[in-house]
Design a protein around this motif. Sequence first.
Motif, PDB file in Angstrom:
ATOM      1  N   ASN A  45       0.840  -1.198   0.000  1.00 57.44           N
ATOM      2  CA  ASN A  45       0.000   0.000   0.000  1.00 57.44           C
ATOM      3  C   ASN A  45       0.873   1.245   0.000  1.00 57.44           C
ATOM      4  O   ASN A  45       1.180   1.812   1.049  1.00 57.44           O
ATOM      5  CB  ASN A  45      -0.928  -0.017   1.220  1.00 57.44           C
ATOM      6  N   GLU A 103       0.104   4.173  -0.954  1.00 57.90           N
ATOM      7  CA  GLU A 103      -0.626   5.382  -0.583  1.00 57.90           C
ATOM      8  C   GLU A 103      -0.472   5.696   0.904  1.00 57.90           C
ATOM      9  O   GLU A 103      -0.799   6.808   1.354  1.00 57.90           O
ATOM     10  CB  GLU A 103      -2.101   5.240  -0.931  1.00 57.90           C
ATOM     11  N   SER A 104       0.056   4.745   1.657  1.00 59.52           N
ATOM     12  CA  SER A 104       0.240   4.966   3.100  1.00 59.52           C
ATOM     13  C   SER A 104       1.237   6.082   3.388  1.00 59.52           C
ATOM     14  O   SER A 104       1.310   6.588   4.512  1.00 59.52           O
ATOM     15  CB  SER A 104       0.708   3.668   3.777  1.00 59.52           C
ATOM     16  N   THR A 147       1.061   9.050   2.149  1.00 59.89           N
ATOM     17  CA  THR A 147       0.416  10.360   1.996  1.00 59.89           C
ATOM     18  C   THR A 147       0.319  11.151   3.302  1.00 59.89           C
ATOM     19  O   THR A 147       0.697  12.341   3.328  1.00 59.89           O
ATOM     20  CB  THR A 147      -0.972  10.198   1.359  1.00 59.89           C
TER      21      THR A 147
END
Length: 237
Positions: free
Chosen positions: A165, A167-168, A170
Amino acid sequence: MTKLSVNINKIATLRNARGGNVPNLLQVATDIQKFGAQGITIHPRPDERHIRYQDARDLKAVVTTEFNIEGNPQHNFIDLVLECKPLQVTLVPDAIGAITSTSGWDTVKNQSYLADVIQEFQRNGIRTSIFVDPVLQMIEGAKKAGTDRIELYTEEFAHQYDLGNLESITPYTDAAILANELQMGVNAGHDLSLDNIKFFKDNIPNLLEVSIGHALICESLYLGLDNVVNMYLQKLK
């Protein structure tokens, strides 16, 4: 370049497992700096199960780079830091029996307490950093407490990165951007490793320093301490 501070708690754990002075903590700290690391981090806890308070005093004489002492600012810890006067102190909200750090400070709830501690350290010429989760309200609270830097608590990023993941990252990027806007320096640490450090560093603007211990020492069992320190340095360029 982002600086690498090596946490040597695990070296102390190994030493304490047999008693005596093998491995020699002071020699390891000296060698890690010789291999290129730009700092040494220790995190003494009240039970002294790895780093002992006397280790902090002894290390002061051999750490020629950046000396960073982490811990919960209880009375004994405050006294130790004021005695040793490291370049940086990192405030971590550890429970007394905690195996490792599990969260950042609630800088809103604890703002007055943190401000008093920070002012005491700053009066003594010690740079302060607060261990925080990547929550914007906590970053703002850290600024109001008067800290020089924050240290982003990166366990959740490391866990999510292992799951794929990406996007972690962000909330960590957003937290760093806000800290930069508020003119606080940004450090990071906890479960960073050779696998995830470059991706993390590339996505955190103006990342000044990472503190890495457990993963670095584990990787060194296979690859060698000199080699691993320099592998991190290459990824942090």
